[in-house]
Scaffold this motif. Structure first.
Motif, PDB file in Angstrom:
ATOM      1  N   SER A  74      32.786  43.183  34.090  1.00 23.34           N
ATOM      2  CA  SER A  74      32.958  42.413  35.319  1.00 23.34           C
ATOM      3  C   SER A  74      32.163  43.018  36.468  1.00 23.34           C
ATOM      4  CB  SER A  74      34.445  42.351  35.691  1.00 23.34           C
ATOM      5  OG  SER A  74      34.636  41.680  36.919  1.00 23.34           O
ATOM      6  N   LEU A  75      32.221  44.328  36.630  1.00 20.05           N
ATOM      7  CA  LEU A  75      31.477  44.976  37.704  1.00 20.05           C
ATOM      8  C   LEU A  75      29.977  44.804  37.508  1.00 20.05           C
ATOM      9  CD1 LEU A  75      33.578  48.244  38.114  1.00 20.05           C
ATOM     10  CD2 LEU A  75      33.537  46.250  39.625  1.00 20.05           C
ATOM     11  N   ALA A  76      29.513  44.820  36.255  1.00 23.52           N
ATOM     12  CA  ALA A  76      28.087  44.616  35.986  1.00 23.52           C
ATOM     13  C   ALA A  76      27.656  43.213  36.405  1.00 23.52           C
ATOM     14  CB  ALA A  76      27.791  44.855  34.506  1.00 23.52           C
ATOM     15  N   LEU A  77      28.510  42.218  36.170  1.00 19.36           N
ATOM     16  CA  LEU A  77      28.184  40.850  36.588  1.00 19.36           C
ATOM     17  C   LEU A  77      28.082  40.751  38.112  1.00 19.36           C
ATOM     18  CD1 LEU A  77      30.441  38.645  34.283  1.00 19.36           C
ATOM     19  CD2 LEU A  77      27.958  38.787  34.234  1.00 19.36           C
ATOM     20  N   GLN A  78      28.961  41.436  38.803  1.00 15.42           N
ATOM     21  CA  GLN A  78      28.989  41.350  40.263  1.00 15.42           C
ATOM     22  C   GLN A  78      27.835  42.113  40.925  1.00 15.42           C
ATOM     23  OE1 GLN A  78      33.044  42.061  41.920  1.00 15.42           O
ATOM     24  NE2 GLN A  78      33.717  41.973  39.787  1.00 15.42           N
ATOM     25  N   ARG A  79      27.178  42.968  40.165  1.00 11.53           N
ATOM     26  CA  ARG A  79      26.171  43.860  40.743  1.00 11.53           C
ATOM     27  C   ARG A  79      24.801  43.188  40.897  1.00 11.53           C
ATOM     28  NH1 ARG A  79      27.546  48.166  37.814  1.00 11.53           N
ATOM     29  NH2 ARG A  79      26.029  47.720  36.190  1.00 11.53           N
ATOM     30  N   SER A  80      24.540  42.121  40.171  1.00 10.72           N
ATOM     31  CA  SER A  80      23.225  41.481  40.239  1.00 10.72           C
ATOM     32  C   SER A  80      23.357  40.035  40.695  1.00 10.72           C
ATOM     33  CB  SER A  80      22.533  41.527  38.875  1.00 10.72           C
ATOM     34  OG  SER A  80      23.159  40.637  37.957  1.00 10.72           O
ATOM     35  N   TYR A  81      22.277  39.496  41.243  1.00  5.84           N
ATOM     36  CA  TYR A  81      22.296  38.113  41.730  1.00  5.84           C
ATOM     37  C   TYR A  81      22.566  37.142  40.580  1.00  5.84           C
ATOM     38  CZ  TYR A  81      20.840  33.728  43.811  1.00  5.84           C
ATOM     39  OH  TYR A  81      20.816  32.426  44.239  1.00  5.84           O
ATOM     40  N   LEU A  82      21.830  37.289  39.473  1.00  7.36           N
ATOM     41  CA  LEU A  82      22.041  36.389  38.340  1.00  7.36           C
ATOM     42  C   LEU A  82      23.437  36.551  37.752  1.00  7.36           C
ATOM     43  CD1 LEU A  82      18.706  36.341  36.274  1.00  7.36           C
ATOM     44  CD2 LEU A  82      19.827  34.428  37.415  1.00  7.36           C
ATOM     45  N   GLY A  83      23.885  37.805  37.663  1.00 11.74           N
ATOM     46  CA  GLY A  83      25.213  38.041  37.118  1.00 11.74           C
ATOM     47  C   GLY A  83      26.287  37.332  37.919  1.00 11.74           C
ATOM     48  N   LEU A  84      26.158  37.408  39.256  1.00 12.38           N
ATOM     49  CA  LEU A  84      27.172  36.815  40.117  1.00 12.38           C
ATOM     50  C   LEU A  84      26.986  35.307  40.261  1.00 12.38           C
ATOM     51  CD1 LEU A  84      29.583  37.560  41.954  1.00 12.38           C
ATOM     52  CD2 LEU A  84      27.956  37.710  43.852  1.00 12.38           C
ATOM     53  N   GLU A  85      25.771  34.880  40.631  1.00 13.70           N
ATOM     54  CA  GLU A  85      25.552  33.489  40.995  1.00 13.70           C
ATOM     55  C   GLU A  85      25.295  32.567  39.805  1.00 13.70           C
ATOM     56  OE1 GLU A  85      26.125  32.316  43.895  1.00 13.70           O
ATOM     57  OE2 GLU A  85      26.497  34.292  44.783  1.00 13.70           O
ATOM     58  N   ALA A  86      24.915  33.142  38.674  1.00 11.31           N
ATOM     59  CA  ALA A  86      24.711  32.311  37.478  1.00 11.31           C
ATOM     60  C   ALA A  86      25.894  32.432  36.523  1.00 11.31           C
ATOM     61  CB  ALA A  86      23.408  32.701  36.783  1.00 11.31           C
ATOM     62  N   TYR A  87      26.106  33.630  35.995  1.00  6.88           N
ATOM     63  CA  TYR A  87      27.100  33.784  34.931  1.00  6.88           C
ATOM     64  C   TYR A  87      28.534  33.765  35.449  1.00  6.88           C
ATOM     65  CZ  TYR A  87      22.812  35.128  32.606  1.00  6.88           C
ATOM     66  OH  TYR A  87      21.533  35.130  32.135  1.00  6.88           O
ATOM     67  N   SER A  88      28.840  34.611  36.418  1.00  6.82           N
ATOM     68  CA  SER A  88      30.214  34.673  36.916  1.00  6.82           C
ATOM     69  C   SER A  88      30.610  33.358  37.575  1.00  6.82           C
ATOM     70  CB  SER A  88      30.361  35.831  37.909  1.00  6.82           C
ATOM     71  OG  SER A  88      31.699  35.948  38.333  1.00  6.82           O
ATOM     72  N   LYS A  89      29.692  32.752  38.295  1.00  5.47           N
ATOM     73  CA  LYS A  89      29.984  31.473  38.950  1.00  5.47           C
ATOM     74  C   LYS A  89      30.207  30.368  37.922  1.00  5.47           C
ATOM     75  CE  LYS A  89      28.277  28.640  42.799  1.00  5.47           C
ATOM     76  NZ  LYS A  89      27.185  28.507  43.804  1.00  5.47           N
ATOM     77  N   LEU A 110      34.349  34.259  38.470  1.00  6.77           N
ATOM     78  CA  LEU A 110      35.347  34.519  37.436  1.00  6.77           C
ATOM     79  C   LEU A 110      36.344  35.584  37.869  1.00  6.77           C
ATOM     80  CD1 LEU A 110      36.426  34.041  34.583  1.00  6.77           C
ATOM     81  CD2 LEU A 110      34.800  35.759  33.758  1.00  6.77           C
ATOM     82  N   HIS A 111      35.866  36.693  38.461  1.00  2.09           N
ATOM     83  CA  HIS A 111      36.809  37.739  38.854  1.00  2.09           C
ATOM     84  C   HIS A 111      37.765  37.248  39.938  1.00  2.09           C
ATOM     85  CE1 HIS A 111      33.481  38.244  41.741  1.00  2.09           C
ATOM     86  NE2 HIS A 111      34.391  38.737  42.574  1.00  2.09           N
ATOM     87  N   GLU A 112      37.320  36.286  40.780  1.00  3.37           N
ATOM     88  CA  GLU A 112      38.221  35.716  41.768  1.00  3.37           C
ATOM     89  C   GLU A 112      39.293  34.857  41.094  1.00  3.37           C
ATOM     90  OE1 GLU A 112      35.230  35.302  45.609  1.00  3.37           O
ATOM     91  OE2 GLU A 112      35.457  33.600  44.238  1.00  3.37           O
ATOM     92  N   PHE A 113      38.912  34.149  40.037  1.00  2.00           N
ATOM     93  CA  PHE A 113      39.902  33.375  39.282  1.00  2.00           C
ATOM     94  C   PHE A 113      40.954  34.295  38.689  1.00  2.00           C
ATOM     95  CE2 PHE A 113      41.559  31.589  35.368  1.00  2.00           C
ATOM     96  CZ  PHE A 113      41.924  30.311  35.748  1.00  2.00           C
ATOM     97  N   ASP A 114      40.503  35.394  38.080  1.00  2.00           N
ATOM     98  CA  ASP A 114      41.452  36.334  37.490  1.00  2.00           C
ATOM     99  C   ASP A 114      42.333  36.970  38.558  1.00  2.00           C
ATOM    100  OD1 ASP A 114      40.535  35.827  34.918  1.00  2.00           O
ATOM    101  OD2 ASP A 114      38.999  37.377  35.018  1.00  2.00           O
TER     102      ASP A 114
END
Length: 460
Positions: free
Chosen positions: A262-277, A311-315
């Motif tokens: 989860s922290l790895a997803l939040q650390r990059s633009y693609l991780g946050l705005e593409a995958y996590s979103k 996703l982390h906000e949903f959790d």
């Protein structure tokens, strides 16, 4: 060798396992000879030496993105049965979809059961209908076909294309039977309590395996989990330990350490705005499908869930309050399967792509696999998250999975116990007894890989 193999780029394939304490497997023999192999050698022989993928999908992001492209149709047909939970602590219902022979679909096939309480208004997924009572009553069998139990990824279901890619070569002429345990609320099923599934929701697969063992007493059972389903399956295998009714298992693209991932997803633009979103949006849609029931839960703030983006906000807004965790990171630490692998006592084979942007490389348990004889992790340098797309549309990961399952089911004597070479179980304290050392009087704590922070009784 195909002419294309000379020009297609190839990803590196690596294996990670205990070199000092490998698991011994006994081969079947018509002449009564007892020949053995190791789990590591079996996994190596099941896996193509090279990972040649589509050169136009040359990194993990492109491989992952291509999973959203509907590039082929693999017709797997299911019949569904709803099961009521067998324990009041985890009350509710869940769906198991059984792979069946092709049937002709009619307008009435997008139907529900007789009282229409199990399915959403949009109907069932394609090529999925409910069993009639007569069909379900005829299911029990004394045959000895191998049977595969599948767990899908986050917010997915039996309809997922990656799952059907794996089923295609093994069911039917492949000689296997199979069923998919759909997580609660997924694959067009209603929930009957105010909670959705979570990353350590092992109770439904436990009930499913118990039912399968009783209904098909002679079938060897195997398991496979994808992504979050792999995390759930690994936790289930660890909870069952030596009592596990599965003969072997495969874990594909497991996120393992959910907090790190989860922290790895939040650390990059693609991780946050593409995958996590994207994953957050998928879970919001699932929530909205069941909002009428979930909103009855006094712990749930519906408007707060509706305001989430990632996703982390949903959790944080739903899973934490629902299950009693103060933060989403506390939930991630408790639901992670990275320590659970130490408690697994059946052979298991793991496939991971090191460029997977979701099940990130830094969360992979390299050291842990060096300490357990029961598991082998195969990593590829290329493949993305549940991608591994080859030139022409095939998927590379199907080959090692199908080969491993067939070798375990057809070449290994499953009635013979699986024995580690040095009889050292994972987590046991080592002691070096050279004459120059003092006697070992240090405290020897008992490492419990399945210890949970959340006090949740298991289904007996």
């Amino acid at each position: 060798m195909s002419p294309l193999s000379w020009v297609l780029p190839s990803g590196q394939v690596s294996f990670h396992y205990s070199k000092e304490n490998q698991l011994l497997l006994t081969k079947k023999s018509e002449k009564g000879e007892k020949k053995q192999t190791t789990l590591a050698d079996l996994c190596r022989s099941a896996t193509p030496a090279t990972c040649q993928l589509n050169p136009f999908l040359f990194n993990g992001h492109l491989q992952t993105a291509y999973t959203t492209v509907k590039n082929c149709d693999i017709p797997i047909y299911y019949k569904r049965r709803m099961f009521e939970a067998d324990n009041a602590v985890y009350s509710g219902q869940f769906a198991i979809d059984f792979v069946v022979d092709p049937y002709e679909e009619t307008d009435d096939d997008q139907r529900t059961d007789k009282d229409r309480k199990y399915t959403l208004p949009s109907g069932l997924p394609p090529r999925t209908v409910f069993f009639t009572e007569e069909e379900f009553a005829a299911l029990p069998s004394d045959d000895n076909k191998p049977m595969l139990v599948l767990l899908h990824g986050l917010s997915g279901g039996s309809h997922e294309i990656y799952l059907r890619h794996v089923l295609s070569p093994i069911v039917g002429e492949g000689g296997w039977e199979a069923c998919v345990v759909n997580s609660r609320g997924c694959a067009q099923t209603k929930i009957s309590t105010g909670v959705l599934y979570n990353a350590r929701a092992t109770w439904d697969v436990r009930q499913a395996v118990k039912w399968l063992r009783k209904t098909f007493p002679n079938r060897p059972l195997f398991g496979i989990g994808f992504s979050l389903g792999a995390n759930i399956l690994a936790n289930y295998l660890g909870e069952e330990g030596e009592a596990c009714q599965l003969k072997a298992a495969v874990l594909v693209a497991n996120p393992w350490n959910l907090e790190v991932s989860s922290l790895a997803l939040q650390r990059s633009y693609l991780g946050l705005e593409a995958y996590s979103k994207t994953m957050g949006s998928s879970m919001k849609r699932l929530f909205e499908q069941h909002v009428e029931e979930v909103s009855k839960n006094p712990r749930v703030n519906v408007e707060e869930v509706r305001r989430i983006t990632y996703l982390h906000e949903f959790d944080r807004a739903l899973q934490g309050p629902t299950w009693g965790y103060p933060t989403e990171t506390a939930y991630y630490r408790d639901a992670s399967s990275v320590d659970s692998l130490f408690a697994i006592r059946i052979p298991f084979f793991t496939l991971q792509a090191e460029d997977d942007p979701i099940s990130t490389k830094e969360a992979l348990p390299y050291q842990e696999f060096s300490k357990t004889p029961y598991g082998v992790m195969c990593t590829t340098s290329w493949g993305g998250h549940l991608g591994w797309f080859e030139y022409g549309g095939g998927r590379w990961f199907v080959k090692p999975i199908a080969n491993f399952l067939n070798k375990m089911a057809k070449e290994i004597d499953l009635s013979t116990p699986f024995v580690p070479e040095n009889d050292i179980l994972p987590g046991r304290m080592s002691s070096h007894s050279e004459t120059a050392k003092d006697p070992d009087t240090a405290p020897k704590p008992n490492f419990n890989p399945m210890r949970r922070k959340l006090g949740m009784p298991l289904v007996p």
